[in-house]
Write a protein that holds these residues in place. Structure first.
Motif, short mmCIF file in Angstrom:
data_model
loop_
_atom_site.label_atom_id
_atom_site.label_comp_id
_atom_site.label_asym_id
_atom_site.label_seq_id
_atom_site.Cartn_x
_atom_site.Cartn_y
_atom_site.Cartn_z
N GLU A 85 0.79 -1.23 -0.02
CA GLU A 85 0.11 -0.07 0.08
C GLU A 85 1.00 1.26 0.03
O GLU A 85 0.58 2.29 -0.53
N GLN A 86 1.96 1.25 0.64
CA GLN A 86 2.66 2.36 0.63
C GLN A 86 3.54 2.49 -0.60
O GLN A 86 3.68 3.79 -1.08
N VAL A 87 3.89 1.37 -1.53
CA VAL A 87 4.26 1.53 -2.73
C VAL A 87 3.35 2.30 -3.56
O VAL A 87 3.64 3.03 -4.35
N ARG A 88 2.13 1.88 -3.59
CA ARG A 88 1.04 2.26 -4.36
C ARG A 88 0.88 3.88 -4.18
O ARG A 88 0.61 4.78 -5.04
N GLU A 89 1.06 4.29 -2.82
CA GLU A 89 0.95 5.66 -2.31
C GLU A 89 2.13 6.40 -2.95
O GLU A 89 1.86 7.55 -3.73
N LYS A 90 3.44 5.89 -3.00
CA LYS A 90 4.50 6.54 -3.41
C LYS A 90 4.53 6.65 -4.94
O LYS A 90 4.71 7.73 -5.68
N ALA A 91 3.87 5.52 -5.58
CA ALA A 91 3.76 5.70 -7.09
C ALA A 91 2.55 6.88 -7.28
O ALA A 91 3.03 7.28 -8.61
N ALA A 92 1.60 6.99 -6.68
CA ALA A 92 0.44 7.87 -6.96
C ALA A 92 1.22 9.25 -6.70
O ALA A 92 1.04 10.19 -7.79
N GLU A 93 2.03 9.45 -5.99
CA GLU A 93 2.93 10.58 -5.61
C GLU A 93 3.62 11.20 -6.65
O GLU A 93 3.81 12.29 -7.16
N ALA A 94 4.52 10.10 -7.15
CA ALA A 94 5.34 10.14 -8.30
C ALA A 94 4.76 10.58 -9.50
O ALA A 94 5.35 11.28 -10.21
N ALA A 95 3.35 9.96 -9.77
CA ALA A 95 2.91 10.41 -10.86
C ALA A 95 2.52 12.03 -11.17
O ALA A 95 2.31 12.26 -12.07
N VAL A 96 2.30 12.56 -10.24
CA VAL A 96 2.08 13.90 -9.94
C VAL A 96 3.04 15.06 -9.83
O VAL A 96 3.08 16.15 -10.20
N ILE A 97 4.38 14.59 -9.19
CA ILE A 97 5.45 15.27 -9.03
C ILE A 97 6.54 14.96 -10.02
O ILE A 97 6.86 13.96 -10.52
N THR A 98 7.05 16.26 -10.55
CA THR A 98 7.99 16.16 -11.65
C THR A 98 9.22 16.52 -10.85
O THR A 98 9.53 16.88 -9.92
N GLY A 99 10.34 16.35 -11.98
CA GLY A 99 11.56 16.74 -11.46
C GLY A 99 12.32 15.71 -10.86
O GLY A 99 11.70 14.57 -10.63
N ASP A 100 13.34 16.28 -9.93
CA ASP A 100 14.01 15.47 -9.09
C ASP A 100 13.36 14.77 -7.85
O ASP A 100 13.63 13.75 -7.53
N SER A 101 12.44 15.51 -7.28
CA SER A 101 11.54 15.01 -6.31
C SER A 101 10.65 13.71 -6.69
O SER A 101 10.75 12.76 -5.84
N GLY A 102 10.23 13.96 -7.95
CA GLY A 102 9.58 12.70 -8.61
C GLY A 102 10.39 11.53 -8.74
O GLY A 102 9.96 10.35 -8.38
N ARG A 103 11.58 11.67 -9.26
CA ARG A 103 12.35 10.64 -9.34
C ARG A 103 12.87 10.16 -8.10
O ARG A 103 13.00 8.87 -7.85
N GLU A 104 13.05 10.77 -7.00
CA GLU A 104 13.49 10.40 -5.66
C GLU A 104 12.31 9.60 -4.87
O GLU A 104 12.49 8.51 -4.60
N VAL A 105 11.11 10.14 -5.20
CA VAL A 105 9.89 9.30 -4.84
C VAL A 105 9.84 8.02 -5.43
O VAL A 105 9.38 6.96 -4.73
N LEU A 106 9.87 7.99 -6.85
CA LEU A 106 9.86 6.64 -7.37
C LEU A 106 11.21 5.88 -7.16
O LEU A 106 10.96 4.43 -6.90
N ALA A 107 12.16 6.11 -6.99
CA ALA A 107 13.20 5.16 -6.37
C ALA A 107 13.09 4.84 -5.01
O ALA A 107 13.36 3.48 -4.85
N ALA A 108 12.46 5.55 -4.16
CA ALA A 108 12.04 4.88 -2.76
C ALA A 108 10.89 3.74 -2.91
O ALA A 108 11.06 3.09 -2.34
N ALA A 109 10.06 3.97 -3.85
CA ALA A 109 9.00 3.27 -4.05
C ALA A 109 9.57 1.97 -4.64
O ALA A 109 9.18 0.71 -4.22
N LYS A 110 10.62 2.04 -5.64
CA LYS A 110 11.08 0.84 -6.23
C LYS A 110 12.01 0.04 -5.17
O LYS A 110 11.77 -1.26 -5.14
N LEU A 111 12.27 0.66 -4.31
CA LEU A 111 13.25 0.03 -3.28
C LEU A 111 12.21 -0.88 -2.13
O LEU A 111 12.52 -1.96 -2.06
N VAL A 112 11.18 -0.34 -1.91
CA VAL A 112 10.12 -0.86 -0.99
C VAL A 112 9.66 -2.07 -2.01
O VAL A 112 9.31 -3.22 -1.50
#
Length: 86
Positions: free
Chosen positions: A44-71
């Protein structure tokens, strides 16, 4: 030792082994259920992070996506552990 005594001893040993396996199987089931619940929370945390990453652009979005990938990778390892125990 008579044949009847030997047979009784064998049956007693089998009953003991059976009882031990029942307890171990029950404990393994409880552990698997606990791990499953933890993995579901992480998913569920990964799903939430993926949803965040979908709306965040730039470096922040990539960081959220990387964190989601690790989880997500951690969840995959957990699923594999469960698969091996079943």
């Amino acid at each position: 030792m008579t044949a009847n005594e030997e047979l009784k001893k064998l049956l007693d040993q089998l009953a003991t082994q059976r009882d031990e396996l029942i307890v171990k199987a029950h404990l393994a089931r409880l552990e698997a259920q606990d791990e499953w619940a933890q993995l579901e929370k992480k998913l569920e945390q990964v799903r939430e992070k993926a949803a965040e990453a979908a709306v965040i652009t730039g470096d922040s979005g990539r960081e959220v996506l990387a964190a989601a990938k690790l989880v997500g990778e951690e969840i995959a390892r957990g699923y594999e552990r469960l698969r091996k125990t079943l």
